[in-house]
Design a protein around this motif. Sequence first.
Motif, short mmCIF file in Angstrom:
data_model
loop_
_atom_site.label_atom_id
_atom_site.label_comp_id
_atom_site.label_asym_id
_atom_site.label_seq_id
_atom_site.Cartn_x
_atom_site.Cartn_y
_atom_site.Cartn_z
N LEU A 83 0.82 -1.21 0.00
CA LEU A 83 0.00 0.00 0.00
C LEU A 83 0.86 1.26 0.00
CD1 LEU A 83 -2.73 1.49 0.27
CD2 LEU A 83 -2.48 1.23 2.76
N LEU A 84 1.82 1.33 0.91
CA LEU A 84 2.67 2.53 1.00
C LEU A 84 3.54 2.69 -0.24
CD1 LEU A 84 3.72 2.52 4.76
CD2 LEU A 84 1.82 3.71 3.65
N THR A 85 4.02 1.58 -0.80
CA THR A 85 4.81 1.64 -2.03
C THR A 85 3.97 2.23 -3.16
OG1 THR A 85 6.20 -0.22 -1.37
CG2 THR A 85 6.11 0.27 -3.73
N LEU A 86 2.75 1.77 -3.30
CA LEU A 86 1.86 2.28 -4.34
C LEU A 86 1.63 3.78 -4.18
CD1 LEU A 86 -0.14 1.68 -6.70
CD2 LEU A 86 -1.89 1.36 -4.94
N VAL A 87 1.29 4.20 -2.97
CA VAL A 87 0.99 5.61 -2.71
C VAL A 87 2.22 6.48 -2.93
CG1 VAL A 87 0.37 7.23 -0.87
CG2 VAL A 87 -0.92 5.12 -1.15
N LEU A 88 3.37 6.07 -2.40
CA LEU A 88 4.58 6.88 -2.51
C LEU A 88 5.14 6.90 -3.93
CD1 LEU A 88 6.17 5.88 0.89
CD2 LEU A 88 5.17 8.10 0.31
N THR A 89 5.01 5.80 -4.65
CA THR A 89 5.45 5.75 -6.05
C THR A 89 4.63 6.71 -6.89
OG1 THR A 89 6.19 3.46 -5.78
CG2 THR A 89 5.87 4.23 -8.03
N ARG A 90 3.32 6.74 -6.64
CA ARG A 90 2.44 7.68 -7.34
C ARG A 90 2.83 9.13 -7.08
NH1 ARG A 90 -3.65 5.37 -6.40
NH2 ARG A 90 -3.54 3.67 -7.90
N GLU A 91 3.40 9.38 -5.91
CA GLU A 91 3.84 10.74 -5.55
C GLU A 91 5.21 11.07 -6.17
OE1 GLU A 91 2.22 13.19 -3.88
OE2 GLU A 91 0.44 11.90 -3.74
N PHE A 108 5.05 10.74 13.66
CA PHE A 108 4.54 9.46 14.11
C PHE A 108 3.20 9.25 13.42
CE2 PHE A 108 2.04 6.70 16.82
CZ PHE A 108 2.95 5.74 17.20
N CYS A 109 3.02 8.10 12.79
CA CYS A 109 1.76 7.78 12.11
C CYS A 109 1.17 6.53 12.75
CB CYS A 109 1.98 7.53 10.62
SG CYS A 109 2.43 8.99 9.70
N SER A 110 -0.01 6.68 13.33
CA SER A 110 -0.63 5.50 13.93
C SER A 110 -1.38 4.71 12.86
CB SER A 110 -1.57 5.91 15.06
OG SER A 110 -2.56 6.79 14.59
N LYS A 111 -1.38 3.40 13.06
CA LYS A 111 -2.09 2.50 12.15
C LYS A 111 -3.48 2.27 12.71
CE LYS A 111 2.09 -0.09 11.03
NZ LYS A 111 2.73 -1.39 11.19
N PRO A 112 -4.50 2.17 11.89
CA PRO A 112 -4.47 2.27 10.43
C PRO A 112 -4.22 3.71 9.99
CG PRO A 112 -6.73 2.05 11.19
CD PRO A 112 -5.84 1.92 12.40
N VAL A 129 -4.31 7.21 7.82
CA VAL A 129 -5.09 8.10 6.96
C VAL A 129 -4.08 8.50 5.89
CG1 VAL A 129 -6.33 10.28 6.78
CG2 VAL A 129 -6.53 8.89 8.87
N LEU A 130 -4.24 7.98 4.68
CA LEU A 130 -3.20 8.11 3.66
C LEU A 130 -2.85 9.55 3.33
CD1 LEU A 130 -3.98 5.11 1.31
CD2 LEU A 130 -2.07 5.36 2.89
N THR A 131 -3.83 10.44 3.30
CA THR A 131 -3.52 11.84 2.99
C THR A 131 -2.62 12.44 4.07
OG1 THR A 131 -5.63 12.50 3.99
CG2 THR A 131 -5.56 12.30 1.57
N ASP A 132 -2.88 12.10 5.34
CA ASP A 132 -2.03 12.58 6.44
C ASP A 132 -0.64 11.98 6.34
OD1 ASP A 132 -4.24 13.94 7.37
OD2 ASP A 132 -4.62 12.57 9.04
N PHE A 133 -0.58 10.68 6.02
CA PHE A 133 0.70 10.00 5.90
C PHE A 133 1.56 10.65 4.81
CE2 PHE A 133 3.39 6.94 3.76
CZ PHE A 133 4.18 6.52 4.81
N VAL A 134 0.97 10.87 3.64
CA VAL A 134 1.71 11.48 2.52
C VAL A 134 2.17 12.90 2.90
CG1 VAL A 134 1.52 12.33 0.15
CG2 VAL A 134 0.65 10.05 0.73
N ALA A 135 1.30 13.66 3.56
CA ALA A 135 1.68 15.00 3.99
C ALA A 135 2.87 14.97 4.94
CB ALA A 135 0.49 15.70 4.63
N LYS A 136 2.89 14.03 5.88
CA LYS A 136 3.99 13.92 6.82
C LYS A 136 5.27 13.50 6.09
CE LYS A 136 1.21 13.05 10.92
NZ LYS A 136 0.81 12.11 11.96
N ALA A 137 5.16 12.58 5.12
CA ALA A 137 6.33 12.16 4.36
C ALA A 137 6.91 13.34 3.58
CB ALA A 137 5.96 11.01 3.41
#
Length: 121
Positions: A17-25, A101-105, A107-115
């Motif tokens: 999941l994270l690979t897909l999202v980050l690759t798209r970015e 710090f990103c808690s699971k599960p 929120v992909l938009t928050d995760f991408v913003a933090k990255a």
Amino acid sequence: MKKRILIVEDEASIIDLLTLVLTREGYEVFSCQTGRDAIATIKKVHPHLVILDVMLPGLDGASIVKIMSEDETLSSIPVIITSALVESEKLFSTHPQVKAFCSKPFVLTDFVAKAKQALGD
């Protein structure tokens, strides 16, 4: 040149999941699934950011951050910690290279913003 991100995570579905999202970015994404492999992979890949799970086989996330902070070639690499245990965030409060710090599960938009913020993008 694309920025490199290393995902250290023992769950393959989260890596996917994270690979897909980050690759798209537009990032180049690498991964490993054990704490034992993390330091060697960091030294090999020279990532611009490490996404690091807390609970890993071999070495845990806190040990990996400690090793990174004591190695001058690794201490400047920003880290984002991921965990289902929100309480574990306290373990990393004294490490300046831990940028978020990103808690699971996730929120992909928050995760991408933090990255992006950790990468300065």
